[in-house]
Design an enzyme around this catalytic site. Sequence first.
Site, short mmCIF file in Angstrom:
data_model
loop_
_atom_site.label_atom_id
_atom_site.label_comp_id
_atom_site.label_asym_id
_atom_site.label_seq_id
_atom_site.Cartn_x
_atom_site.Cartn_y
_atom_site.Cartn_z
CE LYS A 42 40.38 42.57 42.02
NZ LYS A 42 39.52 42.92 40.90
CD GLN A 47 40.53 43.97 37.60
OE1 GLN A 47 40.37 43.07 38.41
NE2 GLN A 47 40.29 45.24 37.91
CG ASP A 93 33.68 41.07 40.08
OD1 ASP A 93 34.18 41.69 41.06
OD2 ASP A 93 34.30 40.84 39.03
#
Length: 281
Positions: free
Chosen positions: A52, A96, A119
């Site tokens: 990422k 995460q 997200d």
Amino acid sequence: MTLIDGKATARAVRAELKTETERFERETGKKVGLAVVLVGNDPASQIYVKNKIKGCEETGIRSFAHYLPEDTTQEELLALIEGLVADENVHGILVQLPLPRHLDEGEVLKAIPPEKDVDGFHAENIGLLALGENGTVACTPLGVMELLKRYRVELSGKHAVVVGRSRIVGRPMALLLLNADATVTVCHSRTSDLKEQCLRADVLVAAVGKPRLITEDMVKKGAVVIDVGMNRTSQGLCGDVDFENVAKKAAYITPVPGGVGPMTIAMLLKNTVACARRKCK
Ligand code: GUN
């Protein structure tokens, strides 16, 4: 049979995003910024986070990486997020998952406001998706839609079967397909006739995390098969689809690796740029 190349498609998306971030910088004098938070030492999560950050570098996004130890407390994590929410340079916040077991994932995700929720996990963003009004959409199902779009797979009036009902993939995937006018069936661990349901699919999305669950006898000839599985087995990485045999029947199929995986990160970067744009309109 057409092999859907997620790696090449993700590369094309990143090139487009680089142009976008440069334009954003010219217009606002600011850089697009993404904060990535990793708690603990899960090896798979470490690789995802590294990729990422690399994606940010390639697309001109400023990344703020925060690596916290396994024994971080809920209060410490929430304090970090609070700071990132207030930070003008941070347009998106990603924590995460999975978090270490002692932390309350629901409470952590609620601390990220919908406008910085890259997200698409916030209830407001999921609610918008359920209403058919796209807010920020979860990266993996969004990546699947981008692949279907770029390979010109028609969805309107088609029968789509999603295997898996997770919050991260299955549920938002089903809603996106529905919003694209497909007729959608969602299968899961309690589905009694999985094979029969899968055989009806014009578009079959496997997102359960069971190595080679979807076999050739479960797939209609000419179907579009999307494999979201990422299973680490003793023989290496494999998907939820028995690729070698299913590929003989499918019109389109995604490989693992090199299918949906690279698209997930590309969509995260795209969501970040979109959040920055909305903030600085
Ligand atoms: N862990 C596995 N997939 C994801 C994802 O899309 N976002 C976050 N934050 N964590 C994940």
